[in-house]
Design a protein around this motif. Structure first.
Motif: not given
Length: 393
Positions: A129-130, A151, A287, A290-291, A294-295, A384
């Motif tokens: 993640t970022w 990432s 992006w 997908s963030e 992923k979170h 997030r």
């Protein structure tokens, strides 16, 4: 090594079930995470020819080497091993003894479902993640650099050139997995198919158009897309299914898990190209979505995401189901805040029977966090905050 957000879920599972099955794309950090969290466990990789041959030819003797359990990497390479592991777990169901990893989602889950149902918890370790990326020094400083770098952990851990690393990743992992998962005869055409999919990331998935542009049949296009999903390269986002008295589009949208891979497949070789690239918007949307994926995966939750589009043209990029309600999310790559950024979500909001219960967020390419009467304007660095209901202004 940095701390991974999924670590707490893995540790929790290790106190509750005899086996943990950790899936995810190659090079997402599965082995590194497992060996860091369970340093006392023995380790074997079934990618190694000698270990794979031993496990295949004499599974009982292979497993007898590990009376206290072990980490088994790429366990889908010897699916029959799990049937023997079942008996061992039943004889000693001590939590956390067996840690299984694999990078081919479909084949691994089929084997796990047949042999270890009720004995293992399945978790997904996706690329960084970022927030995880910012734990590296250095890390991308601008949005364009973030999109371009992607990432995958090794790029940041070793400060590698994304272009060179992703070129090797495509050649070494995607093509090898293709040979392992399916007998694709024409790898050149398959490579073209992957590139065409990258150009459609963030867009509706039209199998007919995709197959026609690639010069293959629709069944072949569907089979090849399944390979990308099985290898955690791409995923489909379902359309919302609801009785809203609207003719909703039922076609899913296609996304890649990694924006850097999309950039490489599209021939983008410098971050600066993204400032004016015609696909900047879809790449940024890839992006952001997908963030969120992923979170949620890092919390052990892979459900509750969809998008809205109806036949009249009303659409919103992402609908996030949360315990307290729904969030309508729009993605805008522009860096300057504008009221018009909320227009699409506001139009969709009115189509729901309880619009007042719907939150509206817009993730944009700027830096300022704003709370407006119509919703919240969230800078890309704070994505997030959209995924985590505990984050407030």
């Amino acid at each position: 090594m940095i701390n991974r957000d999924l670590a707490s879920e893995v540790i929790r599972a290790a106190t509750q079930v005899p086996a943990i099955t950790l899936t995810g794309p190659r090079q997402s950090g599965k082995t590194t995470l497992c060996r860091a969290l369970f340093p006392e466990h023995s380790y074997r990789s079934l990618e190694a020819p000698d270990d794979r041959a031993f496990a295949t030819e004499d599974p009982r003797a292979f497993l007898a080497q590990f009376p206290d359990g072990a980490i088994m990497d790429e366990v889908q390479r010897v699916p029959g091993l799990l049937s023997y592991l079942q008996g061992i777990i039943d004889a000693d169901p001590t939590p956390g003894r067996w840690i299984l990893t694999g990078s081919q989602n479909l084949s691994l889950l089929e084997s796990v479902g047949q042999s270890l149902a009720g004995r293992t918890e399945v978790l997904h370790l996706l690329p960084l993640t970022w927030d995880e990326i910012t734990r590296f020094d250095p890390h991308p400083a601008t949005l364009e650099e973030a999109l371009f770098s992607g990432s995958y952990p090794r790029i940041f851990d070793l400060n590698l050139d994304p272009v060179r690393w992703l070129r090797s990743y495509v050649a070494t992992y995607i093509e090898r997995d293709v040979r392992t998962i399916s007998n694709v005869g024409d790898l050149v055409t398959f490579q073209r198919f992957v590139e065409l999919c990258a150009g459609r990331s963030g867009q509706l998935l039209n199998y007919s158009a995709l197959a026609g542009d690639c010069g293959v049949s629709q069944p072949t296009a569907k089979a090849w897309l399944s390979i990308l999903e099985t290898s955690f390269i791409a995923f489909r986002l379902p359309a919302l299914h609801a009785n809203l008295r609207k003719r909703l589009v039922k076609m899913p949208k296609l996304y890649f898990y990694d924006s850097g891979l999309v950039c490489w497949l599209l021939g983008i070789r410098e971050a600066a190209q993204l400032r004016s690239h015609p696909l900047r918007g879809p790449i940024f949307e890839t992006w952001v979505v997908s963030e969120i994926v992923k979170h949620r995966a890092n919390r052990g939750d892979s459900r509750g995401l969809s998008f809205y589009r109806d036949r009249s043209g009303a659409e919103v990029d992402l609908i996030i189901d949360k315990p307290e309600g729904r969030t309508l999310l729009e993605v805008k790559s522009a860096a300057t805040p504008r009221s018009s950024m909320f227009r699409g979500a506001e139009r969709v909001r009115r189509h729901f029977p309880d619009p007042a219960q719907l939150d509206v967020d817009v993730v944009y390419g700027g830096e300022e966090l704003q709370q407006r009467s119509t919703g919240r304007l969230v800078p890309w660095r704070k994505v997030r905050w959209v995924a985590d209901p505990a984050c407030v202004m």
